[in-house]
Design an enzyme around this catalytic site. Structure first.
Site, PDB file in Angstrom:
ATOM      1  CE  LYS A 247      -2.854   2.663   3.236  1.00 27.92           C
ATOM      2  NZ  LYS A 247      -3.481   2.697   4.573  1.00 27.92           N
ATOM      3  CE  LYS A 259      -5.625   8.698   8.413  1.00 31.65           C
ATOM      4  NZ  LYS A 259      -5.978   7.490   9.180  1.00 31.65           N
ATOM      5  CD  GLU A 331      -6.472   5.393   2.876  1.00 28.84           C
ATOM      6  OE1 GLU A 331      -5.272   5.176   3.118  1.00 28.84           O
ATOM      7  OE2 GLU A 331      -7.315   5.528   3.785  1.00 28.84           O
ATOM      8  NE  ARG A 333     -10.316  -1.172   4.467  1.00 28.24           N
ATOM      9  CZ  ARG A 333     -10.775  -1.346   5.712  1.00 28.24           C
ATOM     10  NH1 ARG A 333     -11.960  -1.912   5.903  1.00 28.24           N
ATOM     11  NH2 ARG A 333     -10.089  -0.934   6.754  1.00 28.24           N
TER      12      ARG A 333
END
Length: 486
Positions: A247, A259, A331, A333
């Site tokens: 990733k 966040k 995000e 995944r």
């Protein structure tokens, strides 16, 4: 400078026991070292040091450091080789003391395991200070004596691989953008004739129908990159490769599901998966490992903008499955879904992906070990055995159907990108989501969110981004290459 190891005595009394290098040095100085240690008080505990000056003209400063018990081996309770860990930690402490004394070169006692000693030295001295005017003095560690030079060199290469991942993760997100990340890795691999690097632009990503990946990237002004590395170390170029997928979110704001601002700066390291797998391939090439290895890293930023994914949007992945994006901060995944689909094109022997995927993983295991979700006991055994040697541990987590149901029960699409019970089993539902994009019978997902950074848990790493589990990935690849040789 010189760093020497010393074992703690088995019983409370009696003089401490030198390594063979320590014994030889003590003879060289006519027993003065042993004499000085005996007047310094009780025997040295593990990781504690004494510094002596003026013992020998070649070594104005000598650091003696405690190694713990002499015959410490694999600790079944701890799931690691305690002897190797003790050496890494002790050598790191010794080298840092030499650095504090501003001595530019240090010779290191191999302590009976030159690879572990080299790892301790090179990992222990590393610090990201590229952007500071005032830097710590550079110290070059080298092997004391010549007996184990091959093992020492191997340790240096392993540690430099992890330090490359640390460098990439620690650097600010405006310095390591998707394109800069790709260029940095490309430059590291330039000298190897058996490596091909493809830096795929946004237009290529679109032709591959990677709709999930593109949906994350579109929120940022930085264009996405799909980095593809082919290392052909195997005897036959057509042998099935091991495929590493990482990733590569070079900054993660959370997108529209923003966040909290406190600690958000650490999200420059949300490309830790890409950093560790790419660094592992650089290391495999440096070690000339006899296997074929492919690295895939979808690289982008996750930003809130007028073009960003909105909660409730539905996107289509490369394999045609639709995904409801219920939380734009889940995000990673989405990137991995498309990259995992693509990985199957290479008839892989195994697929291993790494990602700083879920805060839930950090809650579950903290920084003790990387969580591994896998459909293959064969793969798990190799990863686990590799981690015992490196001390960078892995722990197996469940991939139950129980979690799959929580991501496939979705109102608008085939899958939701978060589990329907929200936070419950968050690392497990994320793994279940990824499993929907895997048909290979040997696949492992490494959730490295908990091991992303180091405060003081790993004594031979300074505070900052950890670059874990790069050495475990390298050791795992090395074991697999031996497997295919036998």
């Amino acid at each position: 400078g010189l760093v020497l190891g010393i074992y703690s005595s088995e019983k409370d009394e009696g003089s401490a026991q030198f390594t063979s290098a320590g014994d030889a040095f003590d003879r060289l100085v006519s027993g003065k070292l042993r004499e000085l240690l005996s007047v310094c008080g009780p025997p040295l505990k593990k990781g504690k040091t004494h510094v002596f000056h003026g013992l020998h003209q070649d070594f104005p400063s000598v650091v003696v450091v405690g190694l713990g018990k002499k015959n410490a081996g694999v600790n079944e309770q701890e799931n690691w080789n305690e002897g190797k860990e003790n050496i890494r930690a002790a050598v790191a402490v010794g080298c840092r003391q030499i650095q504090d004394l501003e001595i530019p070169c240090v010779e290191v006692d191999p302590c009976g395991d030159a690879q572990a000693a080299a790892e301790g030295a090179v990992l222990g001295l590393h610090e990201y200070n590229e952007l500071k005017q005032k830097k710590k003095p550079v110290v070059t560690p080298q092997l004391h004596g010549s007996a184990e030079s091959e093992a020492w060199q191997k340790g240096v290469i392993y540690a430099e691989g992890q330090n490359l991942a640390r460098y990439l993760m620690e650097a600010p997100a405006n310095y390591i953008t998707p394109i800069k990340f790709a260029e940095h890795i490309e430059q590291k691999l330039r000298s190897f004739s058996n490596v091909k690097v493809h830096v795929r632009p946004e237009s290529w990503i679109a032709t591959q129908q990677m709709g999930a990946f593109l949906s994350v990237a579109k929120g940022s002004a930085e264009p996405p990159i799909f980095l593809e590395i082919h290392y052909l170390g195997g005897a036959n170029a057509n042998d099935s490769p091991l495929v590493f997928v990482g990733k590569g979110v070079t900054f993660d704001s959370g997108g529209i599901s923003l966040k909290p601002s406190s600690g958000m700066d650490a999200m420059r390291a949300d490309m830790g998966g890409a950093a560790t797998v790419c660094s592992a391939i650089v290391t495999a090439a440096a070690l000339n490992l006899p296997l074929n290895l492919i690295g895939l890293a979808p690289l982008c930023e996750n930003m809130p903008s007028g073009k960003a994914n909105k909660p409730g949007d539905v996107v289509r992945a490369k394999n045609g499955k639709t995904i409801q994006v219920d939380n734009t901060d889940a995000e990673g995944r989405l990137l991995l879904a498309d990259a995992l689909c693509y990985a199957h094109n290479f008839n892989p022997r195994a697929i291993v992906n790494a990602a700083t995927l879920t805060g839930a993983m950090d809650v579950a295991l903290g920084s003790a070990a990387t969580g591994v979700f896998t459909n293959s006991s064969w793969l798990w055994t190799h990863l686990y055995e590799a981690s015992i040697l490196t001390g960078d541990r892995v722990w197996r987590m469940p991939l139950f159907e129980h979690y799959t149901k929580q991501v496939t029960d979705c109102p608008l699409a085939d899958l939701s990108n978060i589990g329907k019970y929200s936070r419950a089993g968050g690392a497990c539902t994320a793994a279940a989501f990824l499993k929907e994009f895997v048909t290979a019978s040997h696949w492992a997902h490494l959730d490295i969110a908990g091991v992303m950074s180091n405060k003081d848990e790993v004594p031979y790493l300074r505070k900052g981004m950890a670059g874990r589990p790069t050495r475990t990935l390298v050791e795992f690849a090395a074991r697999l290459s031996q497997d295919s040789h036998n």
